[in-house]
Design a protein around this motif. Sequence first.
Motif, PDB file in Angstrom:
ATOM      1  N   ASP A 185     -10.292  -8.785  -4.984  1.00 44.05           N
ATOM      2  CA  ASP A 185      -9.957  -7.900  -3.873  1.00 44.05           C
ATOM      3  C   ASP A 185     -10.302  -6.466  -4.280  1.00 44.05           C
ATOM      4  O   ASP A 185     -10.568  -6.177  -5.451  1.00 44.05           O
ATOM      5  CB  ASP A 185      -8.451  -8.022  -3.569  1.00 44.05           C
ATOM      6  CG  ASP A 185      -8.118  -7.562  -2.157  1.00 44.05           C
ATOM      7  OD1 ASP A 185      -9.047  -7.269  -1.378  1.00 44.05           O
ATOM      8  OD2 ASP A 185      -6.923  -7.502  -1.834  1.00 44.05           O
ATOM      9  N   TRP A 201       0.827  -1.212   0.000  1.00 45.20           N
ATOM     10  CA  TRP A 201       0.000   0.000   0.000  1.00 45.20           C
ATOM     11  C   TRP A 201       0.862   1.264   0.000  1.00 45.20           C
ATOM     12  O   TRP A 201       0.365   2.374   0.182  1.00 45.20           O
ATOM     13  CB  TRP A 201      -0.910   0.014   1.242  1.00 45.20           C
ATOM     14  CG  TRP A 201      -2.195  -0.740   1.064  1.00 45.20           C
ATOM     15  CD1 TRP A 201      -2.369  -2.087   1.117  1.00 45.20           C
ATOM     16  CD2 TRP A 201      -3.502  -0.183   0.813  1.00 45.20           C
ATOM     17  NE1 TRP A 201      -3.693  -2.413   0.916  1.00 45.20           N
ATOM     18  CE2 TRP A 201      -4.407  -1.250   0.730  1.00 45.20           C
ATOM     19  CE3 TRP A 201      -3.983   1.128   0.640  1.00 45.20           C
ATOM     20  CZ2 TRP A 201      -5.769  -1.063   0.488  1.00 45.20           C
ATOM     21  CZ3 TRP A 201      -5.346   1.303   0.404  1.00 45.20           C
ATOM     22  CH2 TRP A 201      -6.219   0.214   0.320  1.00 45.20           C
ATOM     23  N   TRP A 240      -9.437 -14.754  -7.383  1.00 49.77           N
ATOM     24  CA  TRP A 240      -9.445 -14.243  -6.006  1.00 49.77           C
ATOM     25  C   TRP A 240      -9.578 -12.730  -6.099  1.00 49.77           C
ATOM     26  O   TRP A 240      -8.617 -12.032  -6.432  1.00 49.77           O
ATOM     27  CB  TRP A 240      -8.134 -14.617  -5.331  1.00 49.77           C
ATOM     28  CG  TRP A 240      -8.173 -14.723  -3.833  1.00 49.77           C
ATOM     29  CD1 TRP A 240      -8.303 -15.877  -3.115  1.00 49.77           C
ATOM     30  CD2 TRP A 240      -8.038 -13.662  -2.861  1.00 49.77           C
ATOM     31  NE1 TRP A 240      -8.268 -15.594  -1.766  1.00 49.77           N
ATOM     32  CE2 TRP A 240      -8.112 -14.248  -1.577  1.00 49.77           C
ATOM     33  CE3 TRP A 240      -7.864 -12.281  -2.948  1.00 49.77           C
ATOM     34  CZ2 TRP A 240      -8.015 -13.511  -0.399  1.00 49.77           C
ATOM     35  CZ3 TRP A 240      -7.777 -11.526  -1.773  1.00 49.77           C
ATOM     36  CH2 TRP A 240      -7.853 -12.151  -0.511  1.00 49.77           C
ATOM     37  N   HIS A 294      -2.429  -5.870  -8.503  1.00 54.00           N
ATOM     38  CA  HIS A 294      -2.842  -5.369  -7.180  1.00 54.00           C
ATOM     39  C   HIS A 294      -3.470  -3.985  -7.338  1.00 54.00           C
ATOM     40  O   HIS A 294      -3.762  -3.559  -8.460  1.00 54.00           O
ATOM     41  CB  HIS A 294      -1.649  -5.395  -6.204  1.00 54.00           C
ATOM     42  CG  HIS A 294      -2.069  -5.492  -4.786  1.00 54.00           C
ATOM     43  ND1 HIS A 294      -2.153  -4.396  -3.964  1.00 54.00           N
ATOM     44  CD2 HIS A 294      -2.503  -6.539  -4.035  1.00 54.00           C
ATOM     45  CE1 HIS A 294      -2.597  -4.771  -2.770  1.00 54.00           C
ATOM     46  NE2 HIS A 294      -2.817  -6.076  -2.784  1.00 54.00           N
ATOM     47  N   GLU A 310      -9.390 -13.215   6.931  1.00 49.75           N
ATOM     48  CA  GLU A 310      -8.102 -12.643   6.572  1.00 49.75           C
ATOM     49  C   GLU A 310      -7.286 -12.398   7.825  1.00 49.75           C
ATOM     50  O   GLU A 310      -7.657 -11.585   8.667  1.00 49.75           O
ATOM     51  CB  GLU A 310      -8.371 -11.335   5.833  1.00 49.75           C
ATOM     52  CG  GLU A 310      -7.111 -10.635   5.488  1.00 49.75           C
ATOM     53  CD  GLU A 310      -7.175 -10.006   4.124  1.00 49.75           C
ATOM     54  OE1 GLU A 310      -8.034 -10.360   3.315  1.00 49.75           O
ATOM     55  OE2 GLU A 310      -6.350  -9.142   3.893  1.00 49.75           O
TER      56      GLU A 310
END
Length: 476
Positions: free
Chosen positions: A221, A80, A219, A127, A280
């Motif tokens: 996100d 991040w 998957w 990502h 998570e």
Amino acid sequence: MSKKTIAVFSLFIASIFVINNIHAQDTIALQHGAHRIGRREDTMMQRWRGYGLGQFIHFGLYSILGGEYNGETYNGASEWIRSWNKLPKNVYDSLYKQFNPTKFNPDEWAAMAKQMGVKYVTITTRHHDGFCLWPSKYSDYTIVKTPYKKDMIGPLVKAYNKQGIDVYLYYSILDWHSKDWRDDIKTEDDSIAFARFKVFVKNQLTELLTDYPTTKGLWFDGTWDKSWKKNGAFTDSLEQYLKQLHPGLIIGSRFRADDLGKRHFDSNGRLMGDYEQGWERKIPENFAATHDNDWDCVMTFGENGWGYQKKWLGHWKTTDELIEMLTKCVSLDGNFVLNFGPKSDGTFRNEEVEAAKQIGDWMKINSAAIYNTRYTGWEKQDWGYSTISKAGKQAYLIIFNIPVSGKIRVHTKPNQDINKASFITDTNISLPIESVDYGYKLISVPQQVYKTPFVIELNIEQSKQKMKGQEENKHV
Ligand code: JFZ
């Protein structure tokens, strides 16, 4: 009509009214809620259920910085770092010019995963930064623009599949790079831009499933923003489209929202998706907390972050801790997925290599207790966790705590007898079993120091008769 017929008929009508009424009170009419009640039972999902252990890989531009910039360490998750105000955005956005994982060797990655005992891997194809590890023809921000130039995903899929490991593709909806991505839709312009973004997402997903046809699942996100949550109808149709395009495809509950914007569980409390994807870095405390759903837990070695981090902050989990988490997950009918954050040259940090090796060494001996096993239906007991084979003939006690007496107190279900107990390492030698009151069994192990968690295998016989005193036992 006789009076009796009328009476019966009225009762019938009344009962329909009552049933409908209850139904109407309990459920909210949804077009885009769950489309299935209970677990998915097809072959692919049964295969998923049997995996036990998985690997997660976070790799991308953030791997270059490793959580640091200008000699300072970012306190958040390393992947991040672009959102850190001390790092100029243009610095991050130019990182692709240095991305060059020359030491990436897909066969080595896959061999390490195989040795570790992993049955499935999830790799970040893209990502939140929007950077694609495959040469997507729909994006200008991909690996082909880097000095590395080549696709990473194709070779990775091939190498893992060669080792018998299933591949799942991580894909973030949240996209810091796209001009069309929005976190909310407030204006007409927002909806026009986001409409373009939705087409882009559909194109990329189609591309991934077409270019990497052995992919077993996606998957998702970054699906928590209002823009995505307001698009329940679109995401529902997209999920159905993807599943038609790729039969058997597995998509967890972190993909779409229902008509009212509820995620994971729809407004009627039903799971949306093939398994619960919300565990998570945490594990359900008991079976009730799993709501009898399929689920997996994704876990980091450290405390913060999924991408490579130069300086490790906080506690680094030991192999025994990780094995305990793995067995706890499997004992509650879930899979355990351990995350790796390779360095930007395409190699793994030593700590990860070492842990993978140790887990693999443990799995080599004990994996019968992990693969294709399920929840025993027993309560949690002092010594550790239990699993049982699909047919219910072998139960496994994964022992973490040994009483000083050396007598392990086991409580099975009332209709289960233990015929034989032995260390999984030597099933020819039987361990002494004593029956005690209230249906407990005491299994004796040598009183010595045990350095790693170990497994006792039990042969279970389903009996019809309850043992004396067992029915009174309501608690442990
Ligand atoms: C997300 C990502 O933002 C993160 O970078 C990483 O990829 C991780 C696997 O997924 O982070 C989340 C998402 C959901 C929760 C927590 C972190 N959650 O539901 O608790």
